[in-house]
Design a protein around this motif. Structure first.
Motif, mmCIF file in Angstrom:
data_model
loop_
_atom_site.group_PDB
_atom_site.id
_atom_site.type_symbol
_atom_site.label_atom_id
_atom_site.label_comp_id
_atom_site.label_asym_id
_atom_site.label_seq_id
_atom_site.Cartn_x
_atom_site.Cartn_y
_atom_site.Cartn_z
ATOM 1 N N UNK A 22 0.138 -11.513 0.093
ATOM 2 C CA UNK A 22 0.563 -10.374 -0.723
ATOM 3 C C UNK A 22 -0.574 -9.919 -1.635
ATOM 4 N N UNK A 23 -1.205 -10.876 -2.318
ATOM 5 C CA UNK A 23 -2.279 -10.527 -3.239
ATOM 6 C C UNK A 23 -3.435 -9.851 -2.505
ATOM 7 N N UNK A 24 -3.776 -10.339 -1.317
ATOM 8 C CA UNK A 24 -4.845 -9.721 -0.540
ATOM 9 C C UNK A 24 -4.463 -8.310 -0.100
ATOM 10 N N UNK A 25 -3.216 -8.123 0.306
ATOM 11 C CA UNK A 25 -2.763 -6.799 0.736
ATOM 12 C C UNK A 25 -2.760 -5.815 -0.436
ATOM 13 N N UNK A 26 -2.363 -6.273 -1.614
ATOM 14 C CA UNK A 26 -2.401 -5.407 -2.798
ATOM 15 C C UNK A 26 -3.848 -5.004 -3.075
ATOM 16 N N UNK B 295 9.907 -13.467 0.909
ATOM 17 C CA UNK B 295 10.249 -13.240 2.309
ATOM 18 C C UNK B 295 9.046 -13.563 3.192
ATOM 19 N N UNK B 296 9.313 -13.945 4.409
ATOM 20 C CA UNK B 296 8.224 -14.288 5.337
ATOM 21 C C UNK B 296 7.307 -13.086 5.541
ATOM 22 N N UNK B 297 6.016 -13.344 5.554
ATOM 23 C CA UNK B 297 5.017 -12.301 5.786
ATOM 24 C C UNK B 297 5.047 -11.909 7.252
ATOM 25 N N UNK B 298 5.200 -10.621 7.522
ATOM 26 C CA UNK B 298 5.171 -10.131 8.896
ATOM 27 C C UNK B 298 4.622 -8.713 8.879
ATOM 28 N N UNK B 299 4.570 -8.075 10.027
ATOM 29 C CA UNK B 299 3.999 -6.733 10.138
ATOM 30 C C UNK B 299 4.789 -5.730 9.298
ATOM 31 N N UNK B 300 6.092 -5.873 9.229
ATOM 32 C CA UNK B 300 6.918 -4.948 8.448
ATOM 33 C C UNK B 300 6.589 -5.057 6.961
#
Length: 95
Positions: free
Chosen positions: A5-9, A74-79
């Motif tokens: 999550x932190x990397x995606x942000x 929640x589990x990390x996935x493409x969505x």
């Protein structure tokens, strides 16, 4: 999941955005640049089926106008990855 999550942000949100992990829970506190309205991000995200907690709901004085709380429980996935990218795009359109 927290690291993803932190990397995606960091990748998708506007320059100057900071993400921190409060003690306890499965949340990231995302502080976006001044001028980004978390309530507007929340409204536009909901219209696309994405739920976030805008910062002002955590303040009796409507503080944290440029902050979001993101749940990474929640589990990390493409969505989820796509949802973070959409949130970053929405925030970037305001900044």
């Amino acid at each position: 999941q927290q690291q993803q999550f932190a990397q995606a942000v960091a990748e998708h949100f506007p320059s100057g955005t900071r993400a921190t992990r409060p003690a306890g829970g499965y949340f990231l506190w995302v502080e976006m640049p001044q001028g980004v309205d978390a309530l507007e991000v929340h409204r536009r995200a909901l219209a696309q089926g994405i739920s976030v907690a805008p910062g002002p709901i955590f303040s009796a004085t409507q503080g944290f106008r440029n902050c979001l709380r993101l749940n990474y429980g929640h589990a990390w996935d493409a969505q989820v990855q796509d949802a973070v990218a959409v949130l970053g795009r929405i925030a970037g359109e305001q900044g």
